[in-house]
Design a protein around this motif. Structure first.
Motif, PDB file in Angstrom:
ATOM      1  N   GLU A  25       0.850  -0.995   0.022  1.00  0.00           N
ATOM      2  CA  GLU A  25       0.287  -0.480  -0.516  1.00  0.00           C
ATOM      3  C   GLU A  25       0.777   1.322  -0.488  1.00  0.00           C
ATOM      4  O   GLU A  25       1.006   2.209  -0.821  1.00  0.00           O
ATOM      5  CB  GLU A  25      -0.792   0.138   1.756  1.00  0.00           C
ATOM      6  CG  GLU A  25      -1.775   0.821   1.462  1.00  0.00           C
ATOM      7  CD  GLU A  25      -2.509   1.181   2.650  1.00  0.00           C
ATOM      8  OE1 GLU A  25      -3.670   1.057   2.345  1.00  0.00           O
ATOM      9  OE2 GLU A  25      -1.919   0.488   3.963  1.00  0.00           O
ATOM     10  N   TYR A  41       1.381   4.346  -2.990  1.00  0.00           N
ATOM     11  CA  TYR A  41       1.432   5.426  -2.466  1.00  0.00           C
ATOM     12  C   TYR A  41       2.100   6.305  -3.614  1.00  0.00           C
ATOM     13  O   TYR A  41       2.113   7.277  -4.617  1.00  0.00           O
ATOM     14  CB  TYR A  41       0.473   5.734  -1.450  1.00  0.00           C
ATOM     15  CG  TYR A  41      -0.603   5.495  -0.735  1.00  0.00           C
ATOM     16  CD1 TYR A  41      -1.288   4.895  -2.056  1.00  0.00           C
ATOM     17  CD2 TYR A  41      -0.893   5.387   0.253  1.00  0.00           C
ATOM     18  CE1 TYR A  41      -2.818   4.599  -1.328  1.00  0.00           C
ATOM     19  CE2 TYR A  41      -1.861   4.602   0.739  1.00  0.00           C
ATOM     20  CZ  TYR A  41      -2.679   4.293   0.225  1.00  0.00           C
ATOM     21  OH  TYR A  41      -4.111   3.865   0.488  1.00  0.00           O
ATOM     22  N   LEU A  83      -3.614  14.569  -1.008  1.00  0.00           N
ATOM     23  CA  LEU A  83      -4.318  13.393  -0.210  1.00  0.00           C
ATOM     24  C   LEU A  83      -3.785  11.600  -0.600  1.00  0.00           C
ATOM     25  O   LEU A  83      -3.610  10.893   0.358  1.00  0.00           O
ATOM     26  CB  LEU A  83      -5.642  12.839  -1.448  1.00  0.00           C
ATOM     27  CG  LEU A  83      -6.479  11.376  -1.203  1.00  0.00           C
ATOM     28  CD1 LEU A  83      -7.311  11.527   0.192  1.00  0.00           C
ATOM     29  CD2 LEU A  83      -7.926  11.548  -2.577  1.00  0.00           C
ATOM     30  N   LEU A  84      -2.970  11.268  -1.542  1.00  0.00           N
ATOM     31  CA  LEU A  84      -1.742  10.811  -1.577  1.00  0.00           C
ATOM     32  C   LEU A  84      -1.215  10.214  -0.452  1.00  0.00           C
ATOM     33  O   LEU A  84      -0.551   9.473   0.374  1.00  0.00           O
ATOM     34  CB  LEU A  84      -1.496  10.591  -3.187  1.00  0.00           C
ATOM     35  CG  LEU A  84      -1.875   9.787  -4.043  1.00  0.00           C
ATOM     36  CD1 LEU A  84      -1.254  10.319  -5.528  1.00  0.00           C
ATOM     37  CD2 LEU A  84      -2.614   8.449  -4.330  1.00  0.00           C
ATOM     38  N   ARG A 130      -2.142   9.517   2.686  1.00  0.00           N
ATOM     39  CA  ARG A 130      -2.296   8.289   2.887  1.00  0.00           C
ATOM     40  C   ARG A 130      -1.441   7.198   2.905  1.00  0.00           C
ATOM     41  O   ARG A 130      -1.063   6.091   4.087  1.00  0.00           O
ATOM     42  CB  ARG A 130      -3.339   7.737   1.375  1.00  0.00           C
ATOM     43  CG  ARG A 130      -4.463   7.803   1.195  1.00  0.00           C
ATOM     44  CD  ARG A 130      -5.605   6.845  -0.244  1.00  0.00           C
ATOM     45  NE  ARG A 130      -6.578   7.507   0.299  1.00  0.00           N
ATOM     46  CZ  ARG A 130      -7.279   7.716  -1.102  1.00  0.00           C
ATOM     47  NH1 ARG A 130      -6.308   7.442  -2.397  1.00  0.00           N
ATOM     48  NH2 ARG A 130      -7.941   7.953  -1.203  1.00  0.00           N
ATOM     49  N   ARG A 133      -0.600   7.585   6.698  1.00  0.00           N
ATOM     50  CA  ARG A 133      -1.383   6.769   8.073  1.00  0.00           C
ATOM     51  C   ARG A 133      -0.219   5.722   8.030  1.00  0.00           C
ATOM     52  O   ARG A 133      -0.361   5.309   8.971  1.00  0.00           O
ATOM     53  CB  ARG A 133      -2.868   6.791   6.919  1.00  0.00           C
ATOM     54  CG  ARG A 133      -3.821   7.866   8.084  1.00  0.00           C
ATOM     55  CD  ARG A 133      -4.860   7.954   7.163  1.00  0.00           C
ATOM     56  NE  ARG A 133      -5.788   7.459   6.328  1.00  0.00           N
ATOM     57  CZ  ARG A 133      -5.754   8.238   5.776  1.00  0.00           C
ATOM     58  NH1 ARG A 133      -5.946   9.245   5.884  1.00  0.00           N
ATOM     59  NH2 ARG A 133      -5.975   8.099   4.082  1.00  0.00           N
ATOM     60  N   TYR A 168       4.495  15.110   2.937  1.00  0.00           N
ATOM     61  CA  TYR A 168       3.578  15.772   3.352  1.00  0.00           C
ATOM     62  C   TYR A 168       3.563  16.827   3.573  1.00  0.00           C
ATOM     63  O   TYR A 168       2.392  17.813   3.431  1.00  0.00           O
ATOM     64  CB  TYR A 168       3.191  14.679   4.715  1.00  0.00           C
ATOM     65  CG  TYR A 168       1.196  14.948   4.619  1.00  0.00           C
ATOM     66  CD1 TYR A 168       0.323  14.701   4.014  1.00  0.00           C
ATOM     67  CD2 TYR A 168       1.099  15.460   5.943  1.00  0.00           C
ATOM     68  CE1 TYR A 168      -0.720  14.739   4.406  1.00  0.00           C
ATOM     69  CE2 TYR A 168      -0.104  16.056   6.559  1.00  0.00           C
ATOM     70  CZ  TYR A 168      -1.215  15.518   5.724  1.00  0.00           C
ATOM     71  OH  TYR A 168      -2.491  15.776   6.096  1.00  0.00           O
TER      72      TYR A 168
END
Length: 108
Positions: free
Chosen positions: A34, A38, A70-71, A74, A77, A97
């Motif tokens: 994941e 991203y 947005l990416l 993610r 997170r 970020y």
């Protein structure tokens, strides 16, 4: 809208931050798929920055930064989820970020 020179400068900084995250990605052995996805998508968006700038379309710049933020959120997170990631990886994602968030706030 921000002056063109500031947009160019911020996009350049953003490209560097994404590049550092992509480098950190290459150095990691056991990275969640994941997070890898991203960062690869962010790297792809980063490659399009020059093309978008050449169009001089403020809407496209805003959309690009929104999509990247947005990416980035993610990816951040995933890094904060407690997975065993290197400090370099976490730092690169957090820096990227933060660049995205700051740029997005200035853009809107």
């Amino acid at each position: 809208m921000l002056p063109e020179q500031e947009i160019r400068s911020r996009l350049s900084s953003l490209q560097l931050a994404v590049g550092h995250a992509a480098q950190a990605l290459s150095a990691e052995r056991h990275l969640p798929g994941e997070l890898r996805e991203y960062i690869q998508r962010l790297d792809h968006h980063s490659d399009r920055i020059t093309e978008i700038l050449a169009l001089r379309d403020p809407r496209r710049i805003v959309k690009l930064v929104d999509d990247m933020e947005l990416l980035g959120a993610r990816a951040r997170r995933v890094c904060a989820s407690g997975l065993p990631l290197s400090g370099q990886m976490k730092s690169a994602v957090n820096h990227m970020y933060n660049e995205l968030v700051e740029f997005k706030q200035r853009l809107h």
